[in-house]
Design a protein around this motif. Structure first.
Motif, short mmCIF file in Angstrom:
data_model
loop_
_atom_site.label_atom_id
_atom_site.label_comp_id
_atom_site.label_asym_id
_atom_site.label_seq_id
_atom_site.Cartn_x
_atom_site.Cartn_y
_atom_site.Cartn_z
N GLN A 247 0.85 -1.19 0.05
CA GLN A 247 0.04 0.02 0.02
C GLN A 247 0.85 1.22 0.03
O GLN A 247 0.34 2.41 -0.45
CB GLN A 247 -1.05 -0.14 1.37
CG GLN A 247 -1.70 -1.21 1.55
CD GLN A 247 -2.26 -2.06 0.40
OE1 GLN A 247 -2.92 -1.22 -0.45
NE2 GLN A 247 -2.10 -3.19 0.47
N ILE A 248 2.19 1.15 0.43
CA ILE A 248 3.01 2.40 0.70
C ILE A 248 4.10 2.53 -0.42
O ILE A 248 4.45 3.65 -0.92
CB ILE A 248 3.84 2.27 2.03
CG1 ILE A 248 2.73 2.00 3.22
CG2 ILE A 248 4.60 3.23 2.33
CD1 ILE A 248 3.50 1.61 4.41
N THR A 249 4.32 1.54 -0.96
CA THR A 249 5.39 1.56 -2.17
C THR A 249 4.96 0.69 -3.38
O THR A 249 4.17 -0.10 -3.34
CB THR A 249 6.75 0.74 -1.64
OG1 THR A 249 6.69 -0.44 -1.13
CG2 THR A 249 7.46 1.72 -0.59
N GLN A 250 5.47 0.98 -4.39
CA GLN A 250 4.96 0.50 -5.69
C GLN A 250 6.33 0.27 -6.75
O GLN A 250 7.41 0.45 -6.35
CB GLN A 250 4.20 1.25 -6.53
CG GLN A 250 2.86 1.82 -5.75
CD GLN A 250 2.11 2.87 -6.66
OE1 GLN A 250 2.69 3.84 -7.00
NE2 GLN A 250 0.89 2.64 -6.92
N SER B 293 -3.87 -4.81 -3.44
CA SER B 293 -3.86 -3.27 -2.92
C SER B 293 -5.51 -3.05 -2.74
O SER B 293 -6.38 -3.66 -3.06
CB SER B 293 -3.69 -2.64 -4.15
OG SER B 293 -3.87 -1.14 -4.24
N PHE B 294 -5.74 -2.06 -1.72
CA PHE B 294 -6.96 -1.65 -1.26
C PHE B 294 -7.62 -0.40 -1.71
O PHE B 294 -8.47 0.38 -1.55
CB PHE B 294 -6.91 -1.52 0.32
CG PHE B 294 -6.60 -2.95 0.77
CD1 PHE B 294 -7.63 -3.86 0.66
CD2 PHE B 294 -5.33 -2.94 1.49
CE1 PHE B 294 -7.37 -5.04 1.41
CE2 PHE B 294 -5.17 -4.43 2.21
CZ PHE B 294 -6.05 -5.58 2.03
N LEU C 32 -6.43 2.95 6.79
CA LEU C 32 -6.23 1.48 6.67
C LEU C 32 -5.61 1.26 8.10
O LEU C 32 -4.63 1.60 8.57
CB LEU C 32 -5.54 1.17 5.50
CG LEU C 32 -5.76 0.93 4.18
CD1 LEU C 32 -4.63 0.51 3.18
CD2 LEU C 32 -6.85 -0.26 4.13
N VAL C 33 -6.10 0.23 8.75
CA VAL C 33 -6.20 -0.38 10.09
C VAL C 33 -5.65 -1.86 9.70
O VAL C 33 -6.75 -2.65 9.38
CB VAL C 33 -6.84 0.01 11.14
CG1 VAL C 33 -6.35 -0.73 12.40
CG2 VAL C 33 -6.96 1.34 11.19
#
Length: 554
Positions: free
Chosen positions: A81-84, A546-547, A245-246
């Protein structure tokens, strides 16, 4: 035997339920408090005064907030979710551009990537070629000790060859190099952020910065990780509906299921196989089933007695009724195994050829009289005592109990050695040794999932002798020079038909040697609260989960 299996399965289920009751009270209370009287789980999820929150249940804590160490089923869903990456896998498991705009194989050992010039990190700063080169070189650097370092073993050089161009030169041709930048080995981090946080990068204190749709907020070890929407996301056409997102860490199966049912959490990919029936009956939950690229197997330690005797291995393999285990134990958690270390999901080159190969393959199937004949030809005709190492997974425990019963028919007494998840990993990767320097188990019940959708994705890591040493994935410690040569031959070829023929020959030898029993091919279930929609799971989920498209249902 079917009745016997049913009894053992009932026993395991009872133990699991008791364990759940003893450990689930506080979580049930929390979930009940989150759900006011008369409300459904769907009504208690999602929107709040601070925006829309989506809560994901993980079955263990993450390793690090760092793509260089994102190589497991809990760390990857967070880091993704943070890096691609430069590339990614689409819903059809096909490679497509992401941070790269395009790429091509100039020849068998040269790959050229065009990098996008319009990407920003979550702090609004532009992603540059400096960031791209730094990220890849950091993962390649042995001092980083990245879990993905091995993916660069065949790289001669990686260099910037234009303002926004990257060129990779391989030592020798590789049929699987094309997939590498679609994994976390191709993820890009901010060089400036890393240098500012070099001492604690990837930790709860240092965090992580990337180009992805979400930003790291906090990590409470053993409890939860919180991410927030990236307000500077570079793809302006992408609408991100989830504000927070938790990720809640809930190791115990029953507690995790209770949290799903009460609405305390909205999603998990760690759906307990033995509780699927209960979850499917819940009108507030939706379950997506997808075949994985994996296998659950029992590996024989071929280095030491008694399983250095091929007739012993064949005897054990022939004494296990995989169809009965499938029907009575595994059920909808997967499909029954055969001669291959993977399901048809990995028949990516001329699939019909592989289907025909499996149908005609000569390998050990259930035949108790044949099993007794093999044992009579071995050095242990009267049976023996041995160990089977297993994890705390309830499904695998049920399978192990069944195998234990089958082998009693051969006077083989199996001691089940149940260990924690981290200890099991150490055993599986050959990091626990006996006094003679061999892997310290007779048999191990474990699993493997291909790193990419390629027909050799499980064959090479499980059978190549160079993967049998310390830290190796060859859990059987299997060694065969001819198999090694055929694996290398297919890996260096870009001709799909030639690769298949080499792998057919390798599998013929492997099936004769019988280093493993392939019990079943697991399915993966993604369970989501029906209050949300927009999520689709596929076989490449480890790399592309991915969300970003999740949103409240109308």
């Amino acid at each position: 035997m079917k009745k016997m299996i049913a009894v053992f399965l009932a026993l395991v289920m009872t133990v699991s339920m008791l364990a759940g009751c003893s450990g689930g009270d506080s979580s049930e209370t929390t979930g009940t408090q989150a759900q006011t009287e008369g409300q459904s789980a769907a009504e208690t999820s999602g929107a709040n005064e601070e925006g829309t929150t989506f809560t994901v249940a993980l079955d263990s804590d993450i390793v690090a907030l760092d793509p260089a160490f994102a190589y497991d089923f809990t760390t990857n869903p967070v880091v993704n979710q943070i890096t691609q990456g430069l590339l990614t896998f689409n819903e059809n498991n096909e490679l497509v551009p992401l941070l790269a705009s395009s790429w091509e194989a100039v020849d068998d050992t040269t790959y050229v990537y065009q990098i996008r010039d319009d990407v920003t990190f979550s702090d609004g700063s532009q992603m540059t070629m400096d960031d791209v080169m730094f990220s890849i070189e950091r993962t390649m650097n042995p001092d980083t000790a990245s879990y993905l370092l091995w993916m660069f073993d065949n790289v001669e050089s990686i260099e910037q060859t234009g303002d926004w161009e990257l060129t990779v030169h391989l030592i020798e041709p590789s049929a699987t190099w094309q997939y590498i930048f679609g994994t976390t080995a191709g993820h890009i981090i901010s060089k400036a952020y890393y240098e500012e946080h070099a001492a604690d990068f990837g930790t709860a204190e240092g965090g992580l910065m990337g180009t992805g749709p979400y930003v790291f907020d906090s990590w409470t070890s053993g409890q939860e990780i919180v991410l927030t929407k990236n307000e500077n996301y570079w793809d302006t056409e992408q609408e991100i509906a989830i504000d927070t997102l938790v990720f809640k860490i809930i190791p115990e199966d029953t507690t995790r299921v209770t949290a799903l049912q009460t609405g305390e959490v909205d999603f998990t990919t760690s759906t307990p196989a033995d509780m699927l029936e209960t979850l499917r009956a819940d009108e507030n939950l939706d379950i997506q089933d997808v075949a994985t690229l994996g296998v659950t197997f029992m590996a024989f330690n071929t280095e030491r007695a008694p399983f250095n005797d091929v007739n012993v291995r064949k005897a054990v393999a022939s004494a296990i009724d995989l169809n009965s285990i499938q029907e009575n134990v595994v059920r909808e958690a997967g499909e029954v195994g055969n001669c291959m270390p993977n399901s048809s999901a990995l028949y990516t080159i001329n699939p019909d050829e592989w289907t025909s190969y499996v149908e005609g393959a000569d390998y050990c199937t259930y035949d108790l009289e044949q099993a007794k004949a093999y044992l009579a030809e071995s050095d242990y005709p009267d049976g023996f005592d041995c160990t089977l190492v297993i994890s705390e997974d309830s499904l695998r425990y049920a399978i192990a109990l069944t195998i234990q019963e089958y082998l009693r028919e051969l006077n083989i007494n199996v001691e089940l050695v149940q260990v924690s998840a981290d200890e099991h990993t150490a055993y599986q990767f050959g990091q626990v040794f006996d006094a003679e320097g061999y892997r310290d188990y007779d048999m191990i019940l474990a699993g493997w999932e291909a790193d990419y959708p390629d027909v050799a994705g499980n064959i090479e890591p499980l059978f190549a002798s160079y993967n049998a040493g310390e830290g190796g994935s060859n859990a059987a410690a299997y060694q065969n020079d001819e198999v090694d040569a055929l694996i290398r031959e297919q890996s260096a070829s870009s001709d799909g038909e030639a690769r298949n023929q080499a792998l057919f020959q390798a599998m013929d030898i492997i099936n004769e040697d019988t280093p493993y029993v392939f019990i079943f091919y697991p399915n993966r279930q993604a369970t989501m609260n029906k209050a949300f929609t927009g999520f689709t799971m596929n076989e490449s989920w480890l790399w592309n989960l991915s969300f970003m498209n999740v949103h409240l249902a109308e």
